[in-house]
Enzyme design. Structure first.
Site, PDB file in Angstrom:
ATOM      1  CG  HIS A   1     -31.794  26.925-123.705  1.00  0.00           C
ATOM      2  ND1 HIS A   1     -31.237  28.324-123.944  1.00  0.00           N
ATOM      3  CD2 HIS A   1     -31.180  26.189-122.710  1.00  0.00           C
ATOM      4  CE1 HIS A   1     -30.583  28.575-122.953  1.00  0.00           C
ATOM      5  NE2 HIS A   1     -30.231  27.340-122.287  1.00  0.00           N
TER       6      HIS A   1
ATOM      7  CG  ASN B   1     -27.331  24.157-121.299  1.00  0.00           C
ATOM      8  OD1 ASN B   1     -27.322  22.952-121.756  1.00  0.00           O
ATOM      9  ND2 ASN B   1     -27.559  25.147-121.788  1.00  0.00           N
TER      10      ASN B   1
ATOM     11  N   GLY C   1     -22.454  24.206-119.459  1.00  0.00           N
ATOM     12  CA  GLY C   1     -22.378  25.687-119.846  1.00  0.00           C
ATOM     13  C   GLY C   1     -23.453  26.772-119.290  1.00  0.00           C
TER      14      GLY C   1
ATOM     15  CG  ASP D   1     -31.145  32.975-124.962  1.00  0.00           C
ATOM     16  OD1 ASP D   1     -31.136  32.237-124.255  1.00  0.00           O
ATOM     17  OD2 ASP D   1     -30.309  34.006-125.138  1.00  0.00           O
ATOM     18  CB  ILE D   2     -30.384  38.594-124.176  1.00  0.00           C
ATOM     19  CG1 ILE D   2     -30.305  39.973-124.541  1.00  0.00           C
ATOM     20  CG2 ILE D   2     -29.018  38.074-123.594  1.00  0.00           C
ATOM     21  CD1 ILE D   2     -30.250  40.934-123.262  1.00  0.00           C
TER      22      ILE D   2
ATOM     23  CG  HIS E   1     -32.852  28.582-118.249  1.00  0.00           C
ATOM     24  ND1 HIS E   1     -32.133  28.908-116.963  1.00  0.00           N
ATOM     25  CD2 HIS E   1     -31.784  28.456-119.325  1.00  0.00           C
ATOM     26  CE1 HIS E   1     -30.603  28.798-117.576  1.00  0.00           C
ATOM     27  NE2 HIS E   1     -30.534  28.435-118.744  1.00  0.00           N
TER      28      HIS E   1
ATOM     29  CB  SER F   1     -24.709  31.306-118.101  1.00  0.00           C
ATOM     30  OG  SER F   1     -25.746  31.385-118.881  1.00  0.00           O
TER      31      SER F   1
HETATM   32  P1  DGP Z   1     -27.793  28.649-119.833  1.00  0.00           P
HETATM   33  O1  DGP Z   1     -26.446  28.775-120.646  1.00  0.00           O
HETATM   34  O2  DGP Z   1     -28.571  27.252-120.001  1.00  0.00           O
HETATM   35  O3  DGP Z   1     -27.662  29.061-118.345  1.00  0.00           O
HETATM   36  O4  DGP Z   1     -28.615  29.751-120.479  1.00  0.00           O
HETATM   37  C1  DGP Z   1     -28.780  31.197-120.082  1.00  0.00           C
HETATM   38  C2  DGP Z   1     -29.614  31.922-121.071  1.00  0.00           C
HETATM   39  O5  DGP Z   1     -30.268  33.054-120.697  1.00  0.00           O
HETATM   40  C3  DGP Z   1     -28.405  32.460-122.107  1.00  0.00           C
HETATM   41  O6  DGP Z   1     -28.847  31.762-123.475  1.00  0.00           O
HETATM   42  C4  DGP Z   1     -28.761  33.762-122.173  1.00  0.00           C
HETATM   43  C5  DGP Z   1     -29.863  34.059-121.636  1.00  0.00           C
HETATM   44  N1  DGP Z   1     -30.021  35.244-120.839  1.00  0.00           N
HETATM   45  C6  DGP Z   1     -29.101  35.990-119.919  1.00  0.00           C
HETATM   46  N2  DGP Z   1     -29.513  36.981-119.264  1.00  0.00           N
HETATM   47  C7  DGP Z   1     -30.597  37.420-120.081  1.00  0.00           C
HETATM   48  C8  DGP Z   1     -31.365  38.503-120.114  1.00  0.00           C
HETATM   49  O7  DGP Z   1     -31.131  39.375-119.240  1.00  0.00           O
HETATM   50  N3  DGP Z   1     -32.466  38.575-121.080  1.00  0.00           N
HETATM   51  C9  DGP Z   1     -32.747  37.568-121.496  1.00  0.00           C
HETATM   52  N4  DGP Z   1     -33.656  37.627-122.373  1.00  0.00           N
HETATM   53  N5  DGP Z   1     -31.886  36.486-121.728  1.00  0.00           N
HETATM   54  C10 DGP Z   1     -31.215  36.448-121.011  1.00  0.00           C
END
Ligand code: DGP
Length: 304
Positions: free
Chosen positions: A292, A277, A283, A219-220, A290, A285
């Site tokens: 986590h 989520n 939350g 996760d970024i 996905h 996004s």
């Molecule tokens: P959620 O809030 O459950 O929808 O989590 C989405 C997650 O995705 C958030 O923790 C950040 C991650 N994320 C969003 N954009 C990118 C990206 O471009 N690269 C990576 N590695 N993670 C990302």
């Protein structure tokens, strides 16, 4: 599965056995369904058998609401296998025709034709990126030639079979048969997300693991020392967990298994948390399902 009752009342429920009974019982009527040369007879047996064992067994992927489809739990894998097996039959079919094994109609024509009516009608419904329907590509040139001949009106029995099955399929169309089947009726209308570009590697990510069904990357915005995301490579309508159907059980199970393996690999006995989520309150996004996998510190409960 077709079923036929003998005059004695005994039920016969395998299509090849039914076909051979009918040909035997009515040997004085119509064609023998036995091609005229030893070689054509061998090919006729081979194609009929390949059809019954490898195509008919999984053709439910085209119209059944939910898996399993033969030995497959995934509709996409079953459909891919169906196309592969049809191409194998195309490879064996006669170049000159007009029938599958040459000059004479055989059991192979009788076995494959009804399935072909189904495939012609239903497979184009599954059009989507990467699955654009093209008859030459889906069936192969020899089967396309054979299909044109069989539906040209010059084989009256084939015309009758076509009309019966196609008529039944049109009734299915009208009755909403496909509504619950992704792509055939239900569409994935959610916008594409950044995860598509991560999957296609157009944008970089720190990939931890991948297989043909899923991708695991860091996760970024990590919320803990270890924070990975496990995502399906094909979203298949899963922009959110709430859209899951029976068709998704296979990929959902796979994502959780991989989450467990990767969590264990990264964190061993310390344990980890797995989170999905769904929607605004949670939350979410990114609208591509996905999972986590979070750990490497003590996590509080309940979550914030
Ligand atoms: P959620 O809030 O459950 O929808 O989590 C989405 C997650 O995705 C958030 O923790 C950040 C991650 N994320 C969003 N954009 C990118 C990206 O471009 N690269 C990576 N590695 N993670 C990302």
């Amino acid at each position: 599965m077709p079923m036929m009752k003998l005059p004695s009342g005994q039920a016969i429920y395998e299509s090849d056995t039914i076909a051979r009974y009918v040909v035997d019982a009515f040997s004085d009527v119509g064609p023998s369904f036995v091609p005229g040369t030893v070689e054509a007879r061998a090919m006729d047996n081979l194609i009929a058998r390949l059809h019954d064992v490898y195509v008919a067994a999984i053709q439910g992927a085209m119209y059944k609401a939910a898996p399993p489809f033969g030995t497959f739990q995934s509709r996409w894998e079953a459909l891919a296998e169906l196309r592969k097996q049809v191409r194998v039959i195309n490879g064996l079919a006669s170049e000159e025709g007009p029938y599958l094994t040459g000059a004479d109609i055989g059991h192979s024509d009788a076995a494959l034709f009804p399935t072909m009516v189904f495939m012609q009608h239903v497979l184009p419904k599954f059009m989507q990126p990467g699955w654009e329907f093209n008859a030459e590509e889906a069936f192969g040139p020899k089967l396309v030639r054979w299909w044109k001949f069989m539906t040209s009106g010059s084989v009256p029995a084939a015309t009758k079979v076509f009309e019966e099955i196609d008529g039944a399929l049109r009734k299915w169309d009208a009755s909403g048969r496909w509504d619950s089947i992704l792509y055939a009726g239900r569409q994935d209308t959610a916008e594409r997300t950044i995860f598509n570009m991560i999957i296609s590697k157009e944008i970089p990510s720190e990939i931890v693991y991948e297989d043909d069904r899923c991708l695991v990357f860091k996760d970024i915005n990590p919320v803990a020392p270890v924070h990975m995301l496990v995502i399906p490579k094909r979203r298949e309508g899963l922009s959110q967990l709430r859209h899951s159907t029976q068709d998704h059980e296979y990929i959902l199970g796979h994502l959780l298994r991989v989450a467990g393996e990767q969590g264990k690999a990264a964190l061993g006995d310390n344990g980890f948390r797995v989170v999905i989520n769904d929607g605004a309150d949670a939350g979410q996004s990114v609208f591509h399902l996905h999972v986590h996998v979070i750990g490497g510190r003590e996590l509080t409960w309940p979550p914030g």
